[in-house]
Enzyme design. Sequence first.
Site, PDB file in Angstrom:
ATOM      1  N   GLY A 281       3.592   4.759  -6.505  1.00  0.00           N
ATOM      2  CA  GLY A 281       2.824   3.541  -6.751  1.00  0.00           C
ATOM      3  C   GLY A 281       2.566   2.742  -5.488  1.00  0.00           C
ATOM      4  N   SER A 282       2.557   1.438  -5.638  1.00  0.00           N
ATOM      5  CA  SER A 282       2.008   0.563  -4.597  1.00  0.00           C
ATOM      6  C   SER A 282       2.768   0.551  -3.277  1.00  0.00           C
ATOM      7  CB  SER A 282       1.906  -0.869  -5.132  1.00  0.00           C
ATOM      8  OG  SER A 282       0.963  -0.912  -6.179  1.00  0.00           O
ATOM      9  N   VAL A 283       4.012   1.013  -3.260  1.00  0.00           N
ATOM     10  CA  VAL A 283       4.688   1.070  -1.954  1.00  0.00           C
ATOM     11  C   VAL A 283       3.921   1.998  -1.007  1.00  0.00           C
ATOM     12  CG1 VAL A 283       7.044   0.496  -2.676  1.00  0.00           C
ATOM     13  CG2 VAL A 283       6.261   2.855  -2.840  1.00  0.00           C
ATOM     14  N   PHE A 284       3.138   2.906  -1.603  1.00  0.00           N
ATOM     15  CA  PHE A 284       2.348   3.833  -0.800  1.00  0.00           C
ATOM     16  C   PHE A 284       1.253   3.120  -0.008  1.00  0.00           C
ATOM     17  CE2 PHE A 284       0.732   8.146  -0.073  1.00  0.00           C
ATOM     18  CZ  PHE A 284       1.898   8.868  -0.138  1.00  0.00           C
ATOM     19  N   LYS A 285       0.901   1.896  -0.491  1.00  0.00           N
ATOM     20  CA  LYS A 285      -0.141   1.134   0.224  1.00  0.00           C
ATOM     21  C   LYS A 285       0.299   0.809   1.644  1.00  0.00           C
ATOM     22  CE  LYS A 285      -1.873  -0.897  -4.040  1.00  0.00           C
ATOM     23  NZ  LYS A 285      -1.606  -1.959  -5.019  1.00  0.00           N
TER      24      LYS A 285
END
Lengths: 104, 579
Positions: free
Chosen positions: B288-292
């Site tokens: 999820g968003s930690v990949f951003k």
Amino acid sequence: MRFVILAALMVTLASAFVLYSSNYDTRQLEVRVSEQERAIEKARGDIAVLKAERAHLARPERIEPLARAMGLAPASEQQLAVSPDAALSRVMATGSTTSQKRGD
Amino acid sequence: MERGASNSHVEHEAAGEVAAEPRSANGPLRTLIATVGVALFFMAIGAQLVRLALMGLGDSSISMSETVAQSFARPDIVDRNGRLLATDVEAYSLFADPARVIDRDEVIEKLALVFNDLDRTSLRKDLSDRTRRFVWVRRGLSPRVAQAVHDLGLPGLDFRRELRRAYPGGKLAGHLIGYVNIDNKGVSGIERYVDDVVGVESVQGATLAERPPVRLSIDIGVQHAVEAELQEAMKLYEAKGAAAIVMDVNSGEVLASASLPGVDPAFPNTSLEPGNLDKIAGSTFELGSVFKTLTVAMAIDAALVTPDTIVDVRKELSAGGFTIKDLHPLRRPLSVAEIFLHSSNVGAAMLAMQAGPQRFRDFLRQMQVLDPMRTEAGPIAPPQLPQRWGDIETMTIAYGHGIAVAPLQFAAAAASVVNGGRKVTPTFVKRPADSGVAVIPLIDTATSAKMRDLMRRNVAERVGTGKRAEVAGYQVGGKTGTAEMPGVGGYREKSVISSFLAAFPMDNPRYLVFVMIFEPQGTKASSGEVLASLNAAPTAGRVIGRVGPLLGILPTQAAAAGAPSVAFDARSGAKYETR
């Protein structure tokens, strides 16, 4: 010639005696060595068990509840200071804060 | 008769005269031969004595006709400070000699009193074979159980001393340590590494290994603190599992690797249950968003944008039947910094598309996210990538969906983002103090500095999703991620993996903390929500607050002094009250 034979005979007997006593001493030493080796092995085994027991008793999972029961808690970042003086001044400050809270 | 005797005497005398001549002639020769023979004999004895004195008895070997099970003596495994994690101890193993067993039924019935789970059928079959002289009955007995069997006084049973692996820490770092088989041979985890790289000694009996201990990068204190906080988080948020890593961002050393529910290396079967799999290195997840963090770093490093570049994220994106939208849209153009702080899916997708699928993919490969990776504990679960990497995949991967990677592999990439852009190779073995780490730049140092600033702002600013991870004095920075878990026919909205990627102190990061909470519920502690900002972020904060002092990280004094919360009771002299 007879003297030589006699001397040789004596040397033979002496050598046989020396050989026998050396052999006997060697066996005795071997017994002692194996005893010592067994003792070392047993001591090493005991040390291994004691090390494992000490580690088992000192595992954090066991220590933490005991420490908390004594009123201790994990160290917080508030307990670290750059120097002893800074630590002391902070302790004095917090000590006075505590005193004020208690109305002393 | 008289005459006969007299004749005989004469004959003797005559014979003596005849014999006297050769005796006098051969006497010295015989004496010489005898002397030489005796001398040679003495020389041989002397030579043998000298040889024995100089060379000793030489090696002796004993051959055994009996088949004896081979075992392995293993070196200890200790943490980075020398505290014991695994060691060999002597144990008793019970065997039977069927030829000497008098009454099979008695042996089986009496043994069943000591071993409740004894397989009677199998043992009866083994004992019935009188041609066998050696049958294992039970291995690795404690001294108490061995004594109980001994007290039965059964003929045909005997004990052999063997080495057994002991794990004094119990479940502590159980996944990482791995386990050994019945012969004390490493099967998985660090135990396997010990066999393959460090070496073990094949022994018969209970001879301990002479090798020095294997020193891991793990710190038992940090590992316990992390596991304790994760356990607490699982209770607070009624989660099915939790995992966390603490990694040195410069050396790649892992100081804690926790995956709950934990496993005890002494009971290997438990690690094979699906719920107990290692969530750090043995499984892959859509994060999820930690990949951003990687997406934004890519865009900045490629000089496509700066943190201040404005991107119009008001329109939802559509591609291939998917609609990409923000959870809480602000309905205005956002700067790249705001895309990061508000965790805008649309913004991240637009940044990835601005770079294009190929460049985005190349960047992730450069950051070691796409290729298989291994550590001393074995291969990390390989990343699961889309079969076709087109526009829609580029957009979803930008916010951490459509790609599944092991948390440890992602953490290594994230460490490179915050450490100045240097490549990080995760390791579970302590690096020698004098060993330098090869500096391989992956991204620009300026990019890393900008990312550190963004991550710090995400925790320090009121609008940041990670503000609940703040710890006074430690300058925590980070990024939240709430990833819906894939299910049958799509994603399950209520089943999420909440995660928080953190590093501290952000002015010069030393450690990375990556916390994951699996399938948390909306509880009172998280205001009824399952968002990472309400469960993973505060958990990461608690972890950092607890491990920071253990790691010797000095908090900035201004921040620490500004929030005095330690009360030292001078009168009792022993009580500390912390927050």
